[in-house]
Design an enzyme around this catalytic site. Structure first.
Site, short mmCIF file in Angstrom:
data_model
loop_
_atom_site.label_atom_id
_atom_site.label_comp_id
_atom_site.label_asym_id
_atom_site.label_seq_id
_atom_site.Cartn_x
_atom_site.Cartn_y
_atom_site.Cartn_z
N ASP A 42 2.48 11.46 -9.76
CA ASP A 42 3.02 12.05 -9.77
C ASP A 42 3.36 13.56 -11.02
O ASP A 42 4.99 14.02 -11.22
CB ASP A 42 3.51 10.46 -11.59
CG ASP A 42 3.78 9.26 -10.56
OD1 ASP A 42 4.08 9.37 -9.47
OD2 ASP A 42 3.84 9.01 -11.83
N ARG A 45 8.20 2.65 -3.86
CA ARG A 45 8.19 1.60 -3.84
C ARG A 45 9.20 0.53 -4.39
O ARG A 45 9.68 -0.59 -3.61
CB ARG A 45 7.16 1.50 -4.98
CG ARG A 45 7.27 0.23 -5.21
CD ARG A 45 6.12 -0.43 -6.92
NE ARG A 45 4.18 0.48 -5.99
CZ ARG A 45 3.89 1.40 -6.54
NH1 ARG A 45 4.03 1.72 -7.67
NH2 ARG A 45 2.84 1.04 -5.67
N ASP A 91 1.02 -1.11 -0.21
CA ASP A 91 0.17 0.21 0.12
C ASP A 91 1.33 1.31 -0.01
O ASP A 91 2.44 1.22 0.84
CB ASP A 91 -0.55 0.13 1.37
CG ASP A 91 -1.63 1.00 0.71
OD1 ASP A 91 -2.74 1.59 0.05
OD2 ASP A 91 -3.02 1.76 1.98
#
Length: 205
Positions: free
Chosen positions: A154, A180, A71
């Site tokens: 982004d 990530r 998440d």
């Protein structure tokens, strides 16, 4: 070879994880590949850890393979850490990336703010042991949208040390520095340890 199920069908996530773990003796599968494409988990946790654990545990009920769930949230300083765990549904359950960004900029009222992205990954092993790792990327939220690539926030996130937003960098360069990526690298270290323990146990018999 061990099998690892990802609690996602997002091709970008799957490919990124496959790339980083490519040298390990692990076959990576989407949840659809083990027949769980229709399994939906409501992400109603109060933290990223809550949501990643919930998703991983639900998948783990249906398989004896390794399971990984993640998440991600954007934490904005001037908004007291919001949208945080609610990043994907900031503009409501019927919202989308565009609406989320619009609401974020509206709430910042034309100002920039320090911020960071965080990804939390939960790994559940075949014997149901749980591991949590995370990764962060620090930067700031801009007052205007810049760039056509990427997704989510982004176009308004400028990572530290760069003069281009995530949406301007493009996926390859973004994935080299992203939250990530850092979380997956930390996951990789846990998997190496687990594989090493297995090898040691095997040799000791």
């Amino acid at each position: 070879m061990k099998k690892l199920v990802l609690a996602t069908d997002n091709e970008n996530k799957i490919n990124e994880i496959k790339d980083i773990l490519s040298d390990l003796p692990i076959e990576i599968l989407s949840k659809a590949e083990i027949g769980l494409e229709n399994l939906k988990v409501i992400e109603d946790g109060k933290t990223l850890i809550d949501n990643s654990l919930k998703k991983a545990r639900e998948i783990s009920k249906h398989t004896d393979y390794l399971v990984v769930a993640d998440d991600t949230g954007l934490f904005v300083e001037k908004l007291d850490g919001n949208p945080g765990v609610y990043s994907s549904r900031y503009a409501g359950e019927d919202g989308n990336d565009k609406k989320n960004v619009e609401l974020l900029l509206k709430n910042l009222n034309g100002e920039e703010s320090r911020a960071y992205f965080e990804t939390v990954i939960c790994l559940i092993t075949e014997d149901k042991k749980e591991y949590i790792v995370s990764g962060k990327c620090f930067g700031k939220v801009l007052a205007t949208v810049r760039g056509e690539n990427g997704f989510g926030y982004d176009p308004v996130f400028l990572p530290d040390g760069f003069d281009r937003t995530f949406a301007e960098l493009g996926s390859k360069q973004k994935n080299e520095i992203s939250h990530r990526r850092k979380a997956i690298e930390n996951l990789r270290e846990i998997l190496i340890q687990l594989l090493g323990e297995k090898d040691e146990n095997t040799c000791g018999k």
